[in-house]
Design a protein around this motif. Structure first.
Motif, mmCIF file in Angstrom:
data_model
loop_
_atom_site.group_PDB
_atom_site.id
_atom_site.type_symbol
_atom_site.label_atom_id
_atom_site.label_comp_id
_atom_site.label_asym_id
_atom_site.label_seq_id
_atom_site.Cartn_x
_atom_site.Cartn_y
_atom_site.Cartn_z
ATOM 1 N N THR A 7 38.785 34.317 43.291
ATOM 2 C CA THR A 7 39.343 35.650 43.473
ATOM 3 C C THR A 7 38.244 36.582 43.963
ATOM 4 O O THR A 7 37.065 36.360 43.702
ATOM 5 C CB THR A 7 39.950 36.182 42.166
ATOM 6 O OG1 THR A 7 38.994 36.082 41.114
ATOM 7 C CG2 THR A 7 41.197 35.406 41.774
ATOM 8 N N GLN A 11 40.162 41.831 43.321
ATOM 9 C CA GLN A 11 41.129 41.185 42.428
ATOM 10 C C GLN A 11 40.611 41.170 40.992
ATOM 11 O O GLN A 11 41.364 41.441 40.056
ATOM 12 C CB GLN A 11 41.412 39.748 42.876
ATOM 13 C CG GLN A 11 42.330 39.637 44.064
ATOM 14 C CD GLN A 11 42.437 38.214 44.532
ATOM 15 O OE1 GLN A 11 41.467 37.643 45.034
ATOM 16 N NE2 GLN A 11 43.613 37.630 44.370
ATOM 17 N N ASN A 12 39.331 40.857 40.822
ATOM 18 C CA ASN A 12 38.763 40.808 39.475
ATOM 19 C C ASN A 12 38.758 42.183 38.802
ATOM 20 O O ASN A 12 39.038 42.286 37.613
ATOM 21 C CB ASN A 12 37.363 40.206 39.496
ATOM 22 C CG ASN A 12 37.397 38.712 39.666
ATOM 23 O OD1 ASN A 12 38.292 38.039 39.157
ATOM 24 N ND2 ASN A 12 36.442 38.172 40.381
ATOM 25 N N ARG A 15 42.286 42.746 37.820
ATOM 26 C CA ARG A 15 42.632 41.856 36.709
ATOM 27 C C ARG A 15 42.088 42.410 35.399
ATOM 28 O O ARG A 15 42.796 42.460 34.392
ATOM 29 C CB ARG A 15 42.060 40.448 36.955
ATOM 30 C CG ARG A 15 42.318 39.481 35.804
ATOM 31 C CD ARG A 15 41.602 38.154 36.003
ATOM 32 N NE ARG A 15 40.206 38.265 36.330
ATOM 33 C CZ ARG A 15 39.235 38.514 35.436
ATOM 34 N NH1 ARG A 15 39.525 38.668 34.172
ATOM 35 N NH2 ARG A 15 37.984 38.594 35.826
ATOM 36 N N TRP A 125 51.076 42.681 40.546
ATOM 37 C CA TRP A 125 49.698 42.905 40.104
ATOM 38 C C TRP A 125 49.205 41.695 39.305
ATOM 39 O O TRP A 125 48.092 41.199 39.523
ATOM 40 C CB TRP A 125 49.655 44.176 39.279
ATOM 41 C CG TRP A 125 48.329 44.676 38.838
ATOM 42 C CD1 TRP A 125 47.103 44.087 38.998
ATOM 43 C CD2 TRP A 125 48.084 45.897 38.144
ATOM 44 N NE1 TRP A 125 46.130 44.860 38.426
ATOM 45 C CE2 TRP A 125 46.699 45.981 37.907
ATOM 46 C CE3 TRP A 125 48.898 46.921 37.692
ATOM 47 C CZ2 TRP A 125 46.114 47.054 37.238
ATOM 48 C CZ3 TRP A 125 48.312 47.988 37.030
ATOM 49 C CH2 TRP A 125 46.943 48.055 36.811
ATOM 50 N N TRP A 128 48.834 38.597 41.733
ATOM 51 C CA TRP A 128 47.759 38.753 42.714
ATOM 52 C C TRP A 128 46.382 38.761 42.050
ATOM 53 O O TRP A 128 45.489 38.012 42.456
ATOM 54 C CB TRP A 128 47.985 40.038 43.522
ATOM 55 C CG TRP A 128 46.812 40.381 44.393
ATOM 56 C CD1 TRP A 128 46.454 39.766 45.559
ATOM 57 C CD2 TRP A 128 45.837 41.393 44.153
ATOM 58 N NE1 TRP A 128 45.312 40.341 46.065
ATOM 59 C CE2 TRP A 128 44.917 41.351 45.212
ATOM 60 C CE3 TRP A 128 45.664 42.341 43.146
ATOM 61 C CZ2 TRP A 128 43.828 42.215 45.299
ATOM 62 C CZ3 TRP A 128 44.591 43.206 43.223
ATOM 63 C CH2 TRP A 128 43.680 43.140 44.293
ATOM 64 N N SER A 129 46.213 39.593 41.027
ATOM 65 C CA SER A 129 44.881 39.761 40.444
ATOM 66 C C SER A 129 44.382 38.523 39.711
ATOM 67 O O SER A 129 43.181 38.291 39.623
ATOM 68 C CB SER A 129 44.851 40.977 39.510
ATOM 69 O OG SER A 129 45.612 40.736 38.342
#
Length: 141
Positions: A7, A11-12, A15, A125, A128-129
Motif C-alpha cells: 500500500t 493509503q497507510n 488506514r 475507504w 482501498w486503505s
C-alpha cells in the motif's frame, strides 16, 4: 502463500485514520454515546438495544485495532470492516425512517438522509486503505 499487498503512504495514512476512528467510535459506544447509538438499533432486532450497542462497540474496537496492527491480514480486515459497515447500515436507515434524533447533529430528516450517503464512502475507504480491493483485483489476474 499469498503475497502481501503493498500500500502507498497515502493509503497507510488513511488506514491509520480509519483505524483510530473505529477505536474511538467503539469506545464511544461503551461510554458517552451509548444512549445515542441505541437510537440506531432497529426495533425489529430481537436483542436488547444496549447489548447490540455494547457488542458493536467491541467489534468496532477490535476491527480498528487489527486494522492498525495486524499487518499480514490487512486485506482480510479491510473486507471484514466493509462487511461490518454493510451490516450496520439498516440501523442508519431505520434511524432515518423512524426520525430518531442522535448525537446532536442528527436532528433532522435532512441530516439523517445525508448521513446515509457516507456509508458507501466508509466501505470504499476500508477496502482501498487496507489494500483489500487491490488484493482482490490481483487475485483475478
Amino acid at each position: 502463500m499469498k503475497k502481501e499487498v503493498k500500500t502507498t503512504l497515502t493509503q497507510n495514512i488513511f488506514r491509520i485514520l480509519l483505524a483510530l476512528f473505529m477505536i474511538y467510535a467503539g469506545f464511544s459506544h461503551l461510554t458517552f454515546n451509548r444512549i445515542d447509538f441505541q437510537t440506531q438499533v432497529p426495533d425489529w432486532v430481537p436483542l436488547s438495544k444496549d447489548l447490540v450497542v455494547i457488542l458493536s462497540g467491541i467489534v468496532e474496537m477490535i476491527l480498528g485495532l487489527t486494522l492498525l496492527f495486524w499487518k499480514n491480514q490487512r486485506a482480510r480486515i479491510g473486507w471484514a470492516l466493509a462487511i461490518f459497515f454493510i451490516l450496520i447500515f439498516p440501523g442508519n436507515v431505520a434511524q432515518y425512517l423512524d426520525g430518531k434524533d442522535a448525537f446532536g447533529a442528527l436532528n433532522s430528516d435532512r441530516a439523517r438522509l445525508i448521513r446515509l450517503f457516507f456509508q458507501p464512502v466508509l466501505i470504499a475507504w476500508a477496502l482501498w486503505s487496507s489494500g483489500a480491493w487491490q488484493s482482490w483485483r490481483n487475485s483475478k489476474k
